[in-house]
Design an enzyme around this catalytic site. Structure first.
Site, short mmCIF file in Angstrom:
data_model
loop_
_atom_site.label_atom_id
_atom_site.label_comp_id
_atom_site.label_asym_id
_atom_site.label_seq_id
_atom_site.Cartn_x
_atom_site.Cartn_y
_atom_site.Cartn_z
N GLY A 1 29.26 37.30 19.66
CA GLY A 1 30.07 38.22 18.88
C GLY A 1 31.53 37.81 18.90
CB SER A 2 34.56 39.90 18.63
OG SER A 2 34.15 40.58 17.46
CB THR A 3 33.67 36.75 23.37
OG1 THR A 3 32.31 36.36 23.13
CG2 THR A 3 33.70 38.15 23.98
#
Length: 588
Positions: free
Chosen positions: A306-308
């Site tokens: 995801g956003s990491t």
């Protein structure tokens, strides 16, 4: 002339026969003592010689400070010859004080911690071999021996002990049959990965044995000594590991998450200080843990980051000169591509964001606008440079490479999804490695969980690790650090902030499939660096299917806060004294 059958005639015949027989004996004696003396002696010696293996001692596994995590101790199995104990008697001054199996059971039951009636049943019969108790201590054996009960025998057996229970059990692993059988080997973790180093080299002992099975003291005796195994020293800090397991257990209870993983890494060296999986196996009793949970999910289980992973897209844009931290973008709630309309996590009006602002607010639509300015090949190359799609080789078995398909195989949707951490899969250790690049000014230092090996002579040999690799420039790494600090101060992870320390990091939330392949579960994560001005640790926290909130800033960031605070104190890292370059997140 004497007649046939007369005594003189018979005497002559007997004398000739005796001489012939004596000749045979003399010939045989000459053959044995002169002609074939050496071969016969060698054959007799071969029948008397016995060669037995000498098993080396299995070495310990210790933490970075020498705390023993796994060790071998000698225990004893007690058995009985039922035919002998039936005739046993204990007398004093001609008076019988105790006799036979029933009295023996009364005497031994308290020592062995057994029920007297059950023990008596094992003592009665006509078997010459029947186990009574296994793995008793040397102290217990001394009590058994002191009773001098004929028919009671014992044998030494090694037992593998894990003094800290399930602390780091997912890392240490365990042995088949707890190491109690000859040839037992490691079945998981370090016990399996470093079997050869731990076991050493077997020796042998050769001696002459009499016809009664006893050693002939004056006979031939030779020995090839066994070489004991080498102690395996881990990079794990037992105290940090313990605290992290406690913190994760608390988080699971408060969030309702199905499972979780935490990786604590020394950002300067890549050494893993803690590698925690919820529900870790207790190596003393591995059967109590389901087989699927006996390894380390931190290196075996994969998930969409995801956003990491947006940090990688930002790094590529900065490194390729596509943008600067203050480059301006307009991020709508919905952004249309030729193949799909992508959305941000929350509905909002158009936002005027800088590159830093896109990362801080975790805007999908802004990230796509940045990522589509680079070719698929370029973005794929950066994903590979940061370590996706290949194992870290930190030193545990069954490590996954994650999933990163060649860019030529990306479908039109995956092309965009990979910009914000979907369409790829990573392990928790890989996410720590990604942020380790930022913490190390652009160098990728491979994670490791083994410091090295100390042989029986005390010689220490460090584990061979890969050389650091330059991924991005120092200036790009510093720019990313400044942007990531804003995430914990004004962005999506204020709960990761630590008083007195600058903290940089990124939240992540991604969908995950259930057992039927339906995307109705969630993986929430946070990866952080502390202190941001002079990095010492990187911590990756992954929460599987939390119920209290789907956002990494709410479920994973608090775990980072607690674990990082303890680790910084344990490592005696002083509070932040410096600063990082800050960037505006919006523009007018």
């Amino acid at each position: 002339m004497p007649k046939v059958g007369e005594p003189g005639r018979r005497q002559t015949v007997l004398s000739v026969a005796s001489l012939l027989l004596l000749g045979v004996f003399v010939a045989r004696l000459v053959d044995v003592q002169l002609v074939n003396a050496a071969p016969l002696a060698e054959a007799a010696l071969a029948q008397r010689l016995v060669t037995a293996d000498v098993t080396p001692a299995r070495a310990d596994i210790v933490d970075r400070n020498g705390v023993v995590l796994a060790t071998s101790v000698e225990r004893y199995n007690v058995w009985v010859n039922q035919t002998k104990i039936a005739e046993w008697k204990r007398t004093e001054q001609g008076k019988v004080l105790a006799a036979g199996p029933l009295d023996a059971a009364r005497i031994l039951a308290p020592i062995l911690g057994m029920n007297e009636s059950e023990l008596a049943a094992d003592l009665v019969g006509d078997k010459t071999f029947q186990y009574l108790a296994k793995s008793i201590t040397p102290e217990e054996l001394d009590l058994v021996r002191a009773e001098r009960i004929s028919g009671i025998e014992w044998e030494a057996t090694p037992v593998r002990l894990y003094p800290n229970g399930d602390i780091a059990g997912n890392v240490i692993g365990f042995m088949a049959e707890n190491g109690q059988s000859p040839g037992a080997v490691g079945m998981a973790g370090v016990e399996k990965m470093y079997e050869d180093q731990l076991t050493g080299t077997a020796g042998s002992r050769t001696y002459e044995r009499s016809r009664y099975g006893t050693i002939i003291p004056t006979g031939i005796h030779s020995e090839t000594p066994a070489v004991d195994g080498s102690t395996v020293q881990l990079t794990v800090d037992r105290d940090i590991q313990y605290y992290t397991q406690q913190a994760l257990d608390r988080a699971l209870a408060t969030t309702g998450a199905r499972a979780g993983t935490v990786v604590v890494m020394d950002s300067r060296t890549g050494e893993i200080l803690a590698l925690v999986d919820s529900g870790a196996v207790d190596p003393n009793d591995p059967g109590a843990t389901p087989a699927s949970q006996r390894g380390s999910g931190a290196v075996q289980d994969v998930f969409e980051p995801g956003s990491t992973a947006k940090t990688i897209t930002m790094a590529a844009a900065l490194e390729e000169g596509i943008a600067t931290p203050t480059s301006q973008f307009v991020a709508p709630y919905a952004y249309a591509t030729p193949y799909k309309v992508f959305h941000d996590s929350h509905a909002h009006a158009d936002e005027k964001l800088t590159l830093a602002g896109v990362l801080v607010t975790s805007s999908n639509t802004g990230t796509i606008q940045i990522g589509q300015q680079m070719s698929d090949e370029t973005r794929y190359d950066y994903l590979r440079k940061f370590g996706l799609g290949e194992p870290t080789n930190l030193g545990l078995p069954n490590e996954s490479s994650g999933i990163l398909h060649p860019y030529q195989d990306w479908d039109p949707i995956t092309k965009y999804a990979t910009m914000f951490g979907q369409g790829v899969a990573v392990t928790a250790v890989q996410t720590a490695q990604v942020y380790g690049v930022v913490a190390n000014n652009g160098l990728r230092i491979s994670p490791t969980i083994v410091k090295g090996f100390e042989d029986a002579d005390g010689t220490f040999t460090p584990r061979d690790n890969a050389e650091p690799v330059r991924v991005i420039s120092e200036s790009t790494a510093k720019a990313l650090m400044g942007m990531l600090v804003e995430v914990t101060e004004d962005g999506t992870a204020p709960k990761a902030a630590i008083d007195g320390y600058l903290v940089a990091g990124k939240t992540g939330t991604a969908q995950a499939p259930d057992d039927n392949g339906v995307l109705n579960k969630v993986v929430a994560s946070f990866v952080g660096i502390a202190p941001a001005d002079d990095p010492r640790i990187v911590i990756s926290v992954v929460m599987y299917d939390p119920k209290s909130s789907i956002w990494g800033g709410e479920t994973a960031a608090p775990v980072f806060h607690d674990v990082a605070t303890f680790a910084l104190q344990t490592l005696r890292v002083p509070p932040t004294k410096g600063e990082v370059t800050r960037y505006p997140t919006t523009w007018e």
